[in-house]
Design a protein around this motif. Structure first.
Motif, PDB file in Angstrom:
ATOM      1  N   ARG A 171     -19.310  23.861  -4.024  1.00 14.45           N
ATOM      2  CA  ARG A 171     -20.031  23.597  -5.280  1.00 14.45           C
ATOM      3  C   ARG A 171     -21.272  22.768  -5.012  1.00 14.45           C
ATOM      4  O   ARG A 171     -22.307  22.957  -5.632  1.00 14.45           O
ATOM      5  N   PHE A 172     -21.186  21.835  -4.060  1.00 14.94           N
ATOM      6  CA  PHE A 172     -22.331  21.014  -3.696  1.00 14.94           C
ATOM      7  C   PHE A 172     -23.433  21.884  -3.089  1.00 14.94           C
ATOM      8  O   PHE A 172     -24.607  21.698  -3.386  1.00 14.94           O
ATOM      9  N   ALA A 173     -23.025  22.843  -2.273  1.00 14.40           N
ATOM     10  CA  ALA A 173     -23.998  23.723  -1.615  1.00 14.40           C
ATOM     11  C   ALA A 173     -24.738  24.605  -2.618  1.00 14.40           C
ATOM     12  O   ALA A 173     -25.811  25.118  -2.322  1.00 14.40           O
ATOM     13  N   GLU A 174     -24.183  24.775  -3.810  1.00 14.99           N
ATOM     14  CA  GLU A 174     -24.786  25.654  -4.809  1.00 14.99           C
ATOM     15  C   GLU A 174     -25.570  24.910  -5.889  1.00 14.99           C
ATOM     16  O   GLU A 174     -26.048  25.533  -6.839  1.00 14.99           O
ATOM     17  N   ILE A 175     -25.741  23.600  -5.750  1.00 14.61           N
ATOM     18  CA  ILE A 175     -26.413  22.819  -6.793  1.00 14.61           C
ATOM     19  C   ILE A 175     -27.784  23.386  -7.140  1.00 14.61           C
ATOM     20  O   ILE A 175     -28.115  23.553  -8.305  1.00 14.61           O
ATOM     21  N   ALA A 176     -28.584  23.664  -6.148  1.00 12.10           N
ATOM     22  CA  ALA A 176     -29.945  24.151  -6.408  1.00 12.10           C
ATOM     23  C   ALA A 176     -30.090  25.639  -6.110  1.00 12.10           C
ATOM     24  O   ALA A 176     -31.196  26.133  -5.917  1.00 12.10           O
ATOM     25  N   ASP A 177     -28.984  26.354  -6.107  1.00 10.01           N
ATOM     26  CA  ASP A 177     -29.007  27.790  -5.841  1.00 10.01           C
ATOM     27  C   ASP A 177     -29.895  28.481  -6.882  1.00 10.01           C
ATOM     28  O   ASP A 177     -29.783  28.209  -8.077  1.00 10.01           O
ATOM     29  N   PRO A 178     -30.781  29.364  -6.428  1.00 13.15           N
ATOM     30  CA  PRO A 178     -31.691  30.031  -7.365  1.00 13.15           C
ATOM     31  C   PRO A 178     -30.994  30.751  -8.517  1.00 13.15           C
ATOM     32  O   PRO A 178     -31.543  30.833  -9.608  1.00 13.15           O
TER      33      PRO A 178
END
Length: 108
Positions: free
Chosen positions: A73-80
């Motif tokens: 979930r942390f890795a997806e914080i700024a996911d486009p």
């Protein structure tokens, strides 16, 4: 770090994140000492994270999220795909028409 310049929504978000991480650790029945040890940070740093204090490194947050099994979930914080404003702006700039250049038309 000048905490007087921190916007109130940022302070609230950090406080909520800290409380959520604290609750997640407790739900997993992981003592503070063990969580800090596994993450390779001090208990004092973990305490600051759980209080939502600013000035704690992003790496320390990432380590705790990893220990809690929440790193994806942390890795997806700024996911486009979650960037509604960016996607909206991008959609506004799409071309109205797409033309094939004349040279390519003749070659076909």
């Amino acid at each position: 770090m000048d905490i007087n310049n921190t916007p109130l929504p940022v302070k609230r978000a950090l406080k909520k994140l800290g409380q959520d991480l604290c609750d997640a650790r407790k739900r997993r029945r992981i003592p503070m000492r063990l969580a800090a040890e596994r993450a390779g940070i001090s208990r004092a740093t973990l305490n600051k994270i759980e209080k939502g204090e600013e000035g704690v490194s992003l790496g320390a947050y990432a380590k705790i999220l990893f220990i809690l099994g929440m790193i994806q979930r942390f890795a997806e914080i700024a996911d486009p795909k979650f960037d509604e404003v960016g996607l909206g702006l991008e959609a506004e700039n799409l071309p109205k028409r797409i033309r094939i250049p004349r040279k390519e038309k003749r070659d076909s």
